[in-house]
Design a protein around this motif. Structure first.
Motif, PDB file in Angstrom:
ATOM      1  N   GLU A  61       9.651   4.219   2.514  1.00  0.00           N
ATOM      2  CA  GLU A  61      10.983   3.752   2.879  1.00  0.00           C
ATOM      3  C   GLU A  61      11.016   3.252   4.319  1.00  0.00           C
ATOM      4  O   GLU A  61      11.702   2.282   4.638  1.00  0.00           O
ATOM      5  CB  GLU A  61      11.994   4.877   2.662  1.00  0.00           C
ATOM      6  CG  GLU A  61      13.411   4.560   3.075  1.00  0.00           C
ATOM      7  CD  GLU A  61      14.038   3.402   2.304  1.00  0.00           C
ATOM      8  OE1 GLU A  61      15.086   2.912   2.745  1.00  0.00           O
ATOM      9  OE2 GLU A  61      13.476   2.975   1.275  1.00  0.00           O
ATOM     10  N   ALA A  62      10.276   3.926   5.205  1.00  0.00           N
ATOM     11  CA  ALA A  62      10.234   3.477   6.600  1.00  0.00           C
ATOM     12  C   ALA A  62       9.505   2.143   6.729  1.00  0.00           C
ATOM     13  O   ALA A  62       9.897   1.277   7.515  1.00  0.00           O
ATOM     14  CB  ALA A  62       9.549   4.538   7.465  1.00  0.00           C
ATOM     15  N   ALA A  63       8.443   1.959   5.952  1.00  0.00           N
ATOM     16  CA  ALA A  63       7.658   0.721   6.040  1.00  0.00           C
ATOM     17  C   ALA A  63       8.383  -0.459   5.400  1.00  0.00           C
ATOM     18  O   ALA A  63       8.361  -1.580   5.926  1.00  0.00           O
ATOM     19  CB  ALA A  63       6.293   0.921   5.383  1.00  0.00           C
ATOM     20  N   ALA A 100       5.142  10.681   1.206  1.00  0.00           N
ATOM     21  CA  ALA A 100       4.881   9.348   0.649  1.00  0.00           C
ATOM     22  C   ALA A 100       6.178   8.556   0.507  1.00  0.00           C
ATOM     23  O   ALA A 100       6.223   7.350   0.809  1.00  0.00           O
ATOM     24  CB  ALA A 100       4.188   9.475  -0.703  1.00  0.00           C
ATOM     25  N   PHE A 101       7.244   9.223   0.058  1.00  0.00           N
ATOM     26  CA  PHE A 101       8.522   8.516  -0.080  1.00  0.00           C
ATOM     27  C   PHE A 101       9.064   8.082   1.274  1.00  0.00           C
ATOM     28  O   PHE A 101       9.460   6.927   1.457  1.00  0.00           O
ATOM     29  CB  PHE A 101       9.552   9.392  -0.796  1.00  0.00           C
ATOM     30  CG  PHE A 101      10.949   8.863  -0.649  1.00  0.00           C
ATOM     31  CD1 PHE A 101      11.333   7.690  -1.296  1.00  0.00           C
ATOM     32  CD2 PHE A 101      11.863   9.497   0.176  1.00  0.00           C
ATOM     33  CE1 PHE A 101      12.607   7.171  -1.129  1.00  0.00           C
ATOM     34  CE2 PHE A 101      13.138   8.985   0.348  1.00  0.00           C
ATOM     35  CZ  PHE A 101      13.514   7.820  -0.314  1.00  0.00           C
ATOM     36  N   ARG A 107       0.833  -1.206   0.000  1.00  0.00           N
ATOM     37  CA  ARG A 107       0.000   0.000   0.000  1.00  0.00           C
ATOM     38  C   ARG A 107       0.869   1.259   0.000  1.00  0.00           C
ATOM     39  O   ARG A 107       0.589   2.208  -0.732  1.00  0.00           O
ATOM     40  CB  ARG A 107      -0.930  -0.001   1.206  1.00  0.00           C
ATOM     41  CG  ARG A 107      -1.865   1.209   1.249  1.00  0.00           C
ATOM     42  CD  ARG A 107      -2.749   1.194   2.477  1.00  0.00           C
ATOM     43  NE  ARG A 107      -3.650   2.334   2.473  1.00  0.00           N
ATOM     44  CZ  ARG A 107      -3.310   3.553   2.854  1.00  0.00           C
ATOM     45  NH1 ARG A 107      -2.073   3.785   3.276  1.00  0.00           N
ATOM     46  NH2 ARG A 107      -4.180   4.541   2.822  1.00  0.00           N
ATOM     47  N   SER A 108       1.929   1.260   0.812  1.00  0.00           N
ATOM     48  CA  SER A 108       2.776   2.457   0.855  1.00  0.00           C
ATOM     49  C   SER A 108       3.499   2.670  -0.472  1.00  0.00           C
ATOM     50  O   SER A 108       3.710   3.816  -0.894  1.00  0.00           O
ATOM     51  CB  SER A 108       3.780   2.364   2.007  1.00  0.00           C
ATOM     52  OG  SER A 108       4.609   1.223   1.878  1.00  0.00           O
ATOM     53  N   ASP A 109       3.867   1.574  -1.152  1.00  0.00           N
ATOM     54  CA  ASP A 109       4.441   1.708  -2.490  1.00  0.00           C
ATOM     55  C   ASP A 109       3.432   2.357  -3.438  1.00  0.00           C
ATOM     56  O   ASP A 109       3.776   3.242  -4.234  1.00  0.00           O
ATOM     57  CB  ASP A 109       4.827   0.334  -3.054  1.00  0.00           C
ATOM     58  CG  ASP A 109       5.995  -0.295  -2.331  1.00  0.00           C
ATOM     59  OD1 ASP A 109       6.812   0.439  -1.765  1.00  0.00           O
ATOM     60  OD2 ASP A 109       6.084  -1.546  -2.335  1.00  0.00           O
TER      61      ASP A 109
END
Length: 347
Positions: free
Chosen positions: A301-303, A296-297, A258-260
Motif C-alpha cells: 500500500e505504501a509503494a 506485506a500489505f 513486486r510488492s503486489d
C-alpha cells in the motif's frame, strides 16, 4: 501443490536417487516443513542430509542431485541448497490467491485435511496452556477435525509465562488487554517462555500485534473510501468492511508489481500455514505469518496506493489493488480469529 503432495514428491525423488545413483537404503519417510527463521522458499527439507548419511556421501553433492531432480517436477518453481545441504523449495503459484480469499470469505484458510479425526484436548492448569488449548481447538476445527470429550488425547502443555505483572482480563496497572495477553501467550512457541514485560507488549513499536490489527483496519478503511468514491459497482457492494471490495474483478489481466506479488503470495500461503499450525499444534506459526502478511500489505500500500489521488480517475489497477487489499483483510481477520484475537475495523 499442497504440503502432502510436496512431501510425496520429495519422498519419491529421494527413493529414486537412493535406488539409482547412490545405492543407499531407501528411507521410510522425509520431513517437509516451513523454513525456519532466515530460510527461504515456501518449504524446506533435510532429506539430502538424511540420504547422504545413509549413503556415506557428501551432503552437498546429494543435495545438488536432489535439487536438479526436484526442480524438474511439476508445481515446483525453484529449489535452493542452503547451509550444509538443506533444500529450500519454492512452489509455482496455483490459481489466484486474491480471488480465492474473496470467494471463500470467512472460510478462507479452512480445509478438511484432518477430516474424520477426533481429538480431546487436556490443557495444563495455568493460563498460558488454557489460551493455547482454546486456539488449538479453533485450528483443529478449521482443519475439519472434531474436538470434544472423545478422541485422541492431546495434552496441551506450555512453559508458563516469565515473571512479570499479574495477567488480567482488561487494561490496568496489574493487567493487560485480553488480546495483548493472548498474543503474548501464542506468538512464542509453547516450549519457550513468554515475556510479559509491559515495555514489550503495551508499546506499539515492539509488539507486532498492533501492526497486524492496524493493517486489518486499514483494509476496512480502503473499502469504505472506495465506496464513498463509488469505485466499482456499488449497487452490489457496500464497501463498509475489510472484505467488501469493488464488486467485479478487472475485465483484463493487470500487471502486478513486486510488492503486489509479495502480498498475493502471503495471502495465498494462509491455508498452508493454518494446516501446519493445526498438524504441529503450533499457533505460533500462524501468529508469525500474520506479522509477515501485515508487513506485506502495508508495504504494498505504501509503494502503490490502492486509491486514486487528487483528480486521478480510478483505473483497473486501482480496482485490482482494492480487491487485493480486501483479500488481505479476509486473511488477517480469519487468522486473528483462529487465535481468538479481534480484527478491528477502526483503530
Amino acid at each position: 501443490m499442497d504440503p502432502a503432495e510436496l512431501t510425496g514428491t520429495v519422498l519419491r525423488t529421494v527413493r529414486s536417487a537412493a535406488v539409482g545413483e547412490l545405492g543407499a537404503p531407501v528411507p521410510a519417510r522425509v520431513v517437509v516443513e516451513r523454513p525456519r527463521p532466515g530460510g527461504c522458499g515456501d518449504y524446506a527439507t533435510n532429506a539430502a542430509l538424511q540420504l547422504a548419511h545413509a549413503a556415506g556421501r557428501d551432503p552437498l553433492d546429494v543435495a545438488a542431485l536432489l535439487r536438479d531432480r526436484l526442480a524438474a517436477q511439476p508445481g515446483i518453481a525453484a529449489v535452493t541448497v542452503t547451509g550444509p545441504g538443506f533444500l529450500n523449495i519454492t512452489l509455482r503459484p496455483a490459481g489466484d490467491s486474491v480471488e480465492d480469499a474473496l470467494a471463500a470469505g470467512q472460510l478462507f484458510g479452512h480445509g478438511d485435511f484432518l477430516r474424520a479425526q477426533s481429538f480431546r484436548l487436556v490443557p495444563d492448569d495455568h493460563p498460558r496452556a488454557l489460551v493455547l488449548a482454546a486456539s488449538l481447538r479453533r485450528l483443529l476445527l478449521a482443519a475439519g477435525a472434531s474436538v470434544g470429550e472423545q478422541g485422541d488425547l492431546v495434552r496441551v502443555r506450555a512453559v508458563p509465562a516469565a515473571d512479570g505483572p499479574r495477567p488480567g482480563p482488561g487494561p490496568g496497572p496489574d493487567g493487560f488487554p485480553s488480546d495483548v495477553l493472548r498474543w503474548a501467550f501464542l506468538r512464542t512457541p509453547a516450549y519457550q517462555r513468554s515475556r510479559l514485560a509491559p515495555a514489550l507488549l503495551l508499546r506499539r513499536e515492539p509488539n507486532p500485534l498492533f501492526r497486524i490489527q492496524y493493517a486489518h483496519s486499514r483494509t476496512a478503511a480502503l473499502a469504505r473510501a472506495a465506496a464513498a468514491l463509488r469505485i466499482g459497482d456499488t449497487s452490489t457492494s457496500t464497501g463498509t468492511s475489510a472484505d467488501t471490495p469493488p464488486a467485479a474483478p478487472p475485465a483484463a489481466p493487470v500487471r502486478h508489481t513486486r510488492s503486489d506479488g509479495v502480498l498475493r503470495a502471503a495471502i495465498g500461503e494462509l491455508p498452508a500455514v493454518v494446516e501446519t499450525a493445526a498438524r504441529r499444534r503450533a499457533p505460533d506459526r500462524l501468529a508469525r505469518h500474520l506479522d509477515v502478511l501485515a508487513g506485506a500489505f502495508l508495504g504494498a500500500e505504501a509503494a502503490h496506493p490502492a486509491l486514486p489521488s487528487g483528480d486521478e480517475e480510478p483505473t483497473a489497477v486501482h480496482r485490482a489493488r482494492l480487491r487485493q487489499a480486501a483479500a488481505a483483510g479476509v486473511a488477517l481477520r480469519n487468522g486473528l480469529g483462529l487465535l481468538g484475537i479481534q480484527a478491528p475495523e477502526y483503530v
